[in-house]
Design an enzyme around this catalytic site. Structure first.
Site, PDB file in Angstrom:
ATOM      1  N   ASP A  75     -53.360  39.955  64.162  1.00 20.25           N
ATOM      2  CA  ASP A  75     -52.027  39.563  64.619  1.00 20.25           C
ATOM      3  C   ASP A  75     -52.015  38.168  65.238  1.00 20.25           C
ATOM      4  OD1 ASP A  75     -49.813  41.544  64.198  1.00 20.25           O
ATOM      5  OD2 ASP A  75     -51.334  42.897  64.991  1.00 20.25           O
ATOM      6  N   HIS A 109     -48.456  43.410  69.909  1.00 17.77           N
ATOM      7  CA  HIS A 109     -49.521  44.011  69.097  1.00 17.77           C
ATOM      8  C   HIS A 109     -50.891  43.525  69.570  1.00 17.77           C
ATOM      9  CE1 HIS A 109     -46.468  44.384  65.527  1.00 17.77           C
ATOM     10  NE2 HIS A 109     -46.089  45.031  66.610  1.00 17.77           N
ATOM     11  N   TYR A 113     -54.011  45.853  70.864  1.00 12.67           N
ATOM     12  CA  TYR A 113     -55.371  45.852  70.337  1.00 12.67           C
ATOM     13  C   TYR A 113     -56.385  45.420  71.393  1.00 12.67           C
ATOM     14  CZ  TYR A 113     -52.846  46.376  65.965  1.00 12.67           C
ATOM     15  OH  TYR A 113     -52.010  46.832  64.972  1.00 12.67           O
ATOM     16  N   HIS A 218     -40.884  43.240  59.849  1.00 14.30           N
ATOM     17  CA  HIS A 218     -41.290  41.856  59.578  1.00 14.30           C
ATOM     18  C   HIS A 218     -41.279  41.582  58.070  1.00 14.30           C
ATOM     19  CE1 HIS A 218     -43.793  41.944  63.581  1.00 14.30           C
ATOM     20  NE2 HIS A 218     -42.485  42.064  63.775  1.00 14.30           N
TER      21      HIS A 218
END
Length: 339
Positions: A75, A109, A113, A218
């Site tokens: 990301d 995101h 993570y 997205h």
């Protein structure tokens, strides 16, 4: 008095005029995204930690460590491209509102993570290796190199003032929507939902549900941009563009298949490399069809747990938080499609 001449989506410059609104669809996507807000703090990893200690084989742990190592960088690559390419060259204020929201979601995101790695990989040395995956894990380095090449292709692009420059930008957008978010991430999601189908790691699955919906939105936005440009400047989508996209998609499948070889190298029970490759080919065909191109592989989805993923989950009325979003995001990628 002369009325202003409407510019198209890829005209160079910075259009600041929201009224009259030329691209209301992008504004609707922005508003829908705002309603779909979640936070990492809502995810409980306690059951996951018990599973990691007691219920997972060494092969399962290898899968998880490779997966979170990719997530730790994936990301960030997308976020960089948003700033370097998408926000810079899509000249529509409505679209830039959505991209601003997407940048926030990519940061969310990344936080997810980061939290995942901190919980799942307590050993500092192994955690450092995961964060440096691009340097020390060949299968992830290969994927990152693929991404970087398309980012570099537009990094020095000063303006979309010629058809050649517009095509360079469109290939970057196509790559990030179809190959990176649309294939690399969806391959990663398949591993998560495979583990969920075994009753493992509910915290990872819960967070991934929200990421899955964000990434689907997205993609919907990116395909809406591509379709809008196709309506405005159809000559840009010629046979050369089509061939470049097919070649790009084939390379992406090979990159992700090599990652699957690594992830499954220790023999995960119930998941084979052949099945993963078949799934990747199936997803690649979906992306090609969404781009108006013929399917390349004609593979079927081997994973029933992925066919069910897009179904809105039934949630207890008394739960504080649901993983299903309030507003369905519509567009070229719909939640009633299988991924």
């Amino acid at each position: 008095m002369h009325s202003p001449t409407p510019s198209n989506l890829l005209d160079p410059g910075f259009d600041l005029t929201l009224r009259p609104m030329r691209y209301p669809r992008f504004y609707e996507m922005y508003r829908a995204a705002i309603k779909n807000t979640w936070s990492v703090e809502e995810i409980d990893f306690q059951i996951d930690l018990g599973h990691l200690r007691q219920r997972m084989t060494p092969a399962d742990r290898h899968l998880i460590e490779r997966l979170v190592a990719f997530f730790a960088t994936g990301d960030s690559i997308v976020s960089n491209n948003l700033v370097i390419s998408l926000y810079r060259h899509i000249n529509a204020p409505e679209a830039r509102m959505y991209l601003s929201r997407q940048l926030f979601e990519e940061a969310l995101h990344i936080q997810f993570y980061l939290t995942l790695l901190d919980n799942y990989v307590p050993d500092p040395e192994r955690r450092a290796q995961a964060f440096a995956a691009i340097e020390n894990i060949p299968s992830i380095r290969r994927k990152a190199g693929f991404c970087q090449r398309w980012t570099d292709e537009v990094y020095a692009l000063g303006s979309t003032d010629t058809d050649a420059n517009k095509r360079r930008f469109l290939l970057n957008l196509t790559c990030f929507a179809s190959c990176i978010e649309g294939l690399f991430f969806f391959g990663a999601f398949a591993y998560v939902y495979f583990l969920r189908s075994r009753g493992l790691l509910p915290g990872l699955a819960a967070g991934t549900n929200w990421v899955f919906r964000d990434e689907s939105a997205h993609m919907a936005f990116a395909y809406e941009v591509l379709n809008t440009v196709r309506r405005e400047q159809p000559h840009l989508f010629d046979s050369e563009w089509a061939q470049q996209v097919r070649t790009m998609m084939e390379e992406a499948v090979e990159c992700e298949a090599a990652f699957a070889e690594d992830v499954l190298s220790e023999g995960v029970v119930g998941l084979t490399r052949r099945e993963m490759r078949q799934y990747l080919e199936y997803v690649a065909d979906q992306r090609l069809v969404m781009l108006g191109l013929p399917a390349r592989y004609h593979s079927r989805n081997p994973f029933p747990f992925m066919e069910l993923q897009d179904v809105q989950e039934l949630t207890n009325f008394f739960e504080r938080r649901v993983s299903a979003y309030q507003v369905a995001v519509q567009g070229e990628v719909a939640f009633d499609q299988t991924f």
